[in-house]
Design an enzyme around this catalytic site. Structure first.
Site, mmCIF file in Angstrom:
data_model
loop_
_atom_site.group_PDB
_atom_site.id
_atom_site.type_symbol
_atom_site.label_atom_id
_atom_site.label_comp_id
_atom_site.label_asym_id
_atom_site.label_seq_id
_atom_site.Cartn_x
_atom_site.Cartn_y
_atom_site.Cartn_z
ATOM 1 N N GLU A 250 0.766 44.216 -7.407
ATOM 2 C CA GLU A 250 0.724 45.242 -6.350
ATOM 3 C C GLU A 250 -0.532 45.100 -5.522
ATOM 4 O O GLU A 250 -0.526 45.245 -4.294
ATOM 5 C CB GLU A 250 0.801 46.641 -6.991
ATOM 6 N N ASP B 189 -0.468 45.289 -12.708
ATOM 7 C CA ASP B 189 -1.698 44.512 -12.484
ATOM 8 C C ASP B 189 -2.890 45.395 -12.138
ATOM 9 O O ASP B 189 -2.742 46.579 -11.832
ATOM 10 C CB ASP B 189 -1.484 43.486 -11.359
HETATM 11 ZN ZN LIG Z 1 -2.702 51.024 -7.900
#
Ligand SMILES: [Zn+2]
Length: 360
Positions: A129, A68
């Site tokens: 993340e 992401d």
């Molecule tokens: Zn990163």
């Protein structure tokens, strides 16, 4: 051998796949098919993190990055500008962490092409993340056998190795006072904004010491100019590389909130402090550091051992017993519209990854 042209092409293609946190399906499909075509066996856990295996010599080593990006990260148009990649200025580049993904793919391709044998590899591409290491927290660790790894998600060149990172606690507080007309009967009101200001002025904030910081990043409240504000909301965090100091800051924060609450007995203050990730300190003699060091020395590069004030999936992996160490991916200015990827350093990352896969 890692190939710059192929690497830059891969990186540009990945950057053009929109993948803001929570919307990683297209990236997942792309990297899964690329991993399969390199010869890895791809699986997913129940959170749809990607876990892929390549059989080979010895105990497996984990190579990780995340799928992401932050916003603004849609419709990114990467441009080659001299020796760097950048966006057109209206979005992030997404080099964080697409450069990490591209480095791992190119390292694997180059190592397999050389046909010289390879060590056993486990690739872990996490989802979501950014903003909480959500994918890593949900990762099915029973599907990962590696005890060491490399997380391709750091700022700077690939020989920058992050041996310690802080814990982070997130702080939110909802303050409820009492609304009243500001001109007619202000004495009946209790200003939630004033209480918030009282709290803010007493909290230990900013750099507390070399390894400890605290911040309130958002204060919201009030409705109209002529109404005593009934509601206020505070959103902040504190971090430390020492868990003791983290606990100390938490005690001080709680103390300030209690003290101010006692001054406003009719107000309601709901304080929430939640740990999002744990600090780590990896010994410089750790086997993962040695693996990275050998790969770098074959390239004539010296490791630069450092620490960071930010968290990454490595915090979660290390907490779960995998010595996964973040390294630079050639990217600068993460999370900004002036983010750049230095092509020569991304290539060095791929060369380093190739050497790790070959076990040399
Ligand atoms: Zn990163």
């Amino acid at each position: 051998m890692a190939d710059q042209e192929r690497l830059v092409k891969t990186l540009m293609e990945l950057i053009q796949i929109d993948s803001p946190s929570g919307e990683e399906d297209a990236m997942d499909a792309e990297v899964s098919s690329r991993l399969e075509s390199i010869g890895l066996k791809v699986s997913h856990d129940s959170f749809n993190n990607v876990i892929a295996r390549l059989s080979g010599e010895g105990a497996p080593i984990m190579l990780s990055a995340h799928l992401d990006t932050v916003e603004p990260g849609r419709g990114i148009e990467p441009l080659v500008d001299g020796g760097v990649l950048r966006s057109d200025g209206s979005t992030i580049l997404g080099g964080d962490c697409k450069a990490g993904v591209a480095i791992i793919l190119e390292g694997l391709i180059a190592a397999m092409e050389s046909n010289n044998g390879n060590r056993a590899i486990e690739v872990v591409f996490t989802r979501h993340e950014e903003g909480g290491l959500v994918g890593a927290h949900h990762l099915d660790f029973s599907m990962v056998a590696a005890k060491e790894g490399v997380v391709f998600d750091g700022e700077g060149p690939p020989n920058r190795i992050i041996l310690s990172a802080p814990s982070q606690n997130v702080v939110t507080a909802q303050i409820t006072g009492r609304a009243a007309h500001a001109g007619l009967e202000p004495e009946k009101g209790i200003s939630a904004l004033l209480i918030a200001a009282d709290i803010l002025s007493r909290l230990p904030l900013g750099r507390i010491d070399e390894e400890t910081t605290a911040n309130i990043g958002r204060l919201e409240g009030g409705l109209k100019r002529n109404i005593i504000p009934e509601q206020a909301f505070l959103d902040g965090e504190f971090r430390s590389r020492s868990n003791e100091k983290l606990a100390d800051v938490e005690r001080k924060f709680r103390g300030v909130f209690e003290e101010v609450a006692s001054r406003y007995p009719e107000a309601k203050i709901d304080l929430d402090i939640v740990n999002t990730y744990q600090a780590y300190n990896i010994d410089a003699k750790n086997e993962a550091v040695a693996v990275i060091g050998r790969a770098l020395s074959g390239m004539g590069l010296e490791p630069i051992l450092g620490s960071t004030g930010g968290g990454s999936d490595a915090n979660v992996f290390i907490e779960k017993g995998i010595a996964a160490i973040p390294v630079g991916i050639g990217v600068r200015n993460f999370h900004t519209t002036w983010e750049t990827a230095v092509i020569a350093e991304v290539l060095q990352g791929a060369q380093m990854c190739e050497a790790i896969v070959r076990g040399s």
